[in-house]
Each structure stands twice: as structure tokens, then as C-alpha cells.
Design a protein around this motif. Sequence first.
Motif, mmCIF file in Angstrom:
data_model
loop_
_atom_site.group_PDB
_atom_site.id
_atom_site.type_symbol
_atom_site.label_atom_id
_atom_site.label_comp_id
_atom_site.label_asym_id
_atom_site.label_seq_id
_atom_site.Cartn_x
_atom_site.Cartn_y
_atom_site.Cartn_z
ATOM 1 N N THR A 34 121.204 35.605 -66.276
ATOM 2 C CA THR A 34 121.174 36.404 -67.497
ATOM 3 C C THR A 34 120.642 37.811 -67.226
ATOM 4 O O THR A 34 121.164 38.798 -67.758
ATOM 5 N N TYR A 121 122.217 48.113 -73.162
ATOM 6 C CA TYR A 121 122.658 46.839 -73.715
ATOM 7 C C TYR A 121 122.844 46.917 -75.225
ATOM 8 O O TYR A 121 123.740 46.284 -75.787
ATOM 9 N N SER A 172 118.963 32.127 -73.208
ATOM 10 C CA SER A 172 119.270 32.570 -71.851
ATOM 11 C C SER A 172 120.373 31.728 -71.221
ATOM 12 O O SER A 172 121.257 32.256 -70.530
ATOM 13 N N ALA A 175 123.636 32.755 -72.676
ATOM 14 C CA ALA A 175 124.010 34.053 -72.121
ATOM 15 C C ALA A 175 124.588 33.901 -70.717
ATOM 16 O O ALA A 175 125.576 34.563 -70.360
ATOM 17 N N SER A 179 128.366 34.913 -69.487
ATOM 18 C CA SER A 179 128.636 35.877 -68.415
ATOM 19 C C SER A 179 129.721 35.338 -67.486
ATOM 20 O O SER A 179 130.637 36.076 -67.089
ATOM 21 N N HIS A 306 126.152 37.306 -74.480
ATOM 22 C CA HIS A 306 125.418 37.475 -73.221
ATOM 23 C C HIS A 306 124.403 38.607 -73.294
ATOM 24 O O HIS A 306 123.268 38.472 -72.836
ATOM 25 N N GLY A 309 121.185 37.669 -75.013
ATOM 26 C CA GLY A 309 120.265 36.951 -74.141
ATOM 27 C C GLY A 309 119.612 37.860 -73.113
ATOM 28 O O GLY A 309 118.403 37.771 -72.862
ATOM 29 N N SER A 310 120.398 38.748 -72.504
ATOM 30 C CA SER A 310 119.855 39.670 -71.505
ATOM 31 C C SER A 310 118.808 40.582 -72.113
ATOM 32 O O SER A 310 117.768 40.859 -71.490
#
Length: 344
Positions: A34, A121, A172, A175, A179, A306, A309-310
Motif C-alpha cells: 500500500t 494522492y 490497507s 488498497a 493496486s 487504493h 488506503g495509501s
Amino acid sequence: MDAKLARQKEIDDWLPISSSRNAKWWYSAFHNVTAMVGAGVLGLPYAMSELGWGPGVVIMVLSWIITLYTLWQMVEMHEMVPGKRFDRYHELGQHAFGEKLGLYIVVPQQLVVEVGVDIVYMVTGGKSLKKFHDTVCGTCKPIKLTYFIMIFASVHFVLSHLPNFNSISGVSLAAAVMSLSYSTIAWGASVDKGVQEDVEYGYKAKSTAGTVFNFFSALGEVAFAYAGHNVVLEIQATIPSTPEKPSKGPMWRGVIVAYIVVALCYFPVALIGYWMFGNAVSDNILISLENPAWLIAMANMFVVIHVIGSYQVLFQTPLILSSQIFPTTHGFVCLHAGLCYASV
């Protein structure tokens, strides 16, 4: 000394990283995926177009190897002093450079990286939401990008209330799965589209100065894609450790799994995307892929999930650093969603 240790224990028990140390090795795997695999992977074909086949492949492989090696160094340094865990980067900096100088050297750089990446982001999440909206509803009234960024930010007002790093493990994990999903869509749809007519490879710039500029620009894009080390120590801090079973064992196992996933995401997207579109590839491979619309819409929504989560994984650290800026028990600390709460 006893008072200082007691004070440090209070901080560790309160901070979202070290308040819960019951993570498993697979937490390390998806937290690292993540943190590392982000929107930067979608720009790797464009970086390849600036580098060309030879330099591009070499730099991609070297970046994977070098970042894996430096991550291994961080894992080893986490407990290099017996009885002491360096849970945060500034603690390692203080051990190396001294109590005050270590903070001055490490904290500004880490904050620039953390806040800078999270701004990217935030914008990326908003852009992907807008792309999803425009794709599924082409006849709808256009909405400004600003509003989509605000919609993306509103999610974090909820997630910011989760108490510690382990409590966002579900976010996470989702995410990390996303990805791998949108990376697979990116290179799979590229294969389906096939090699474009009149495709061109080689250096895009026509002058030496332009080629040199593109080379360094591509290095920055590849480096951004591999950015994920800034939370390695914090991830390892959530794993339990004893003299018989130090945390570096499960942490390193998770890192190996994470880097296999990174390779599965990065190399197919970079190489296949460049192979199919050549120098005409966009700086976001999903823009070059306009059809099928439903698949591109799905990929953009995967990017949104994603990046959510990142954002949470990466923005745990500014909260941790704020404990050094506001060391009193009854201080004000800004959480990752931008809200300020009294820490009591």
C-alpha cells in the motif's frame, strides 16, 4: 532517567504506531504494498518513453534491487541496539546525529516527503473520481475537479478516527488488492488494444539538452513510483518482538511478499504500456486506454480505493512527528484528516 522512560512509554502507548504491537507478518506485506505501489505505477510507461528501451529497463531493474536492499537495511537497523526499538525515523536520526541535530536533520525531510506525497494522492484521488464520473456519465453536467478532491478528502474525516496503525489493516489490505487489480487492468487492456500504428520508440527529445532533461525527469518519476520507505520503521513497530523472535523476521518475510507484488505491478505496466503505445503514451496509462469504458471506469475506482488506503498509511507519520513538536500531555495534535483534537 526513570521519569524520561515513563514519559516515553506514555507517548508510545498513545501514538497510533506503537499503541498496538500485535501485527502479523502479512500486515507487513500489505502495508508495504500500500505504501509503495501508488499512482506512480501508471506513469512508468511514460518514464520509459523518456528513457528508451535500454536505459529504461536497466533503471527499472536497478531501482527494484536498490530499494529492496535499502529496505532490508532499515529492517535490520530497527533493533540494532539491544533492548531498544527505533520505531520512528527521527529516533534513528537522533541515535546517529544526537538528540537535537537528529530531529533537525530528519523531521523536516520526512515531513516534506509525507505531506508532499499525500497532496499528490489527494489530487490523484480527485482526478480518478472525476474520470470515473465522466466515463460512466458522459452526458452529465461537468463538475469541477475541486469538488471531487473535497469528496475524496471527506472519506478521511471518518477514517482519521481509527485509533492506531493496526486498526487500518483492513483498509490497507483493500488498497493492496486494488493496486494489483488496476495494474493488471492497465497492462491487460494495453495488450488487448495491441501495438498502435506508426508506433515510435527511442528518445522523444530531438536535442541533447532535451534528452538529458527527459532522462532526469524520468528518474524522478521512477523514484516517485518506488517511494514507500518513509513508513518502514513505523510498519515494523507494530510487530511484536522478543529476544528469541525479533520483529525483523516477520517484517522481512512480509517485505519479500510485498516486493514480489511490486514486481508484478511495475514491470508489466511499464514494459507492456511502452511497447504498445511507444512515445505516444500518456503520463497516465489509463488516459491512453479509452475503451472499453466500463473497464477504465473500474480501474479508476480501484485507484481511488487504493489511494485512500495509501493516504492513511502514509499520513500516520506526521501525527507521530507532532508528538515531538507538541510533547506535552495536554497539547493539540493534528490528525491525518486535517482535524485538530486535544490529546488527553
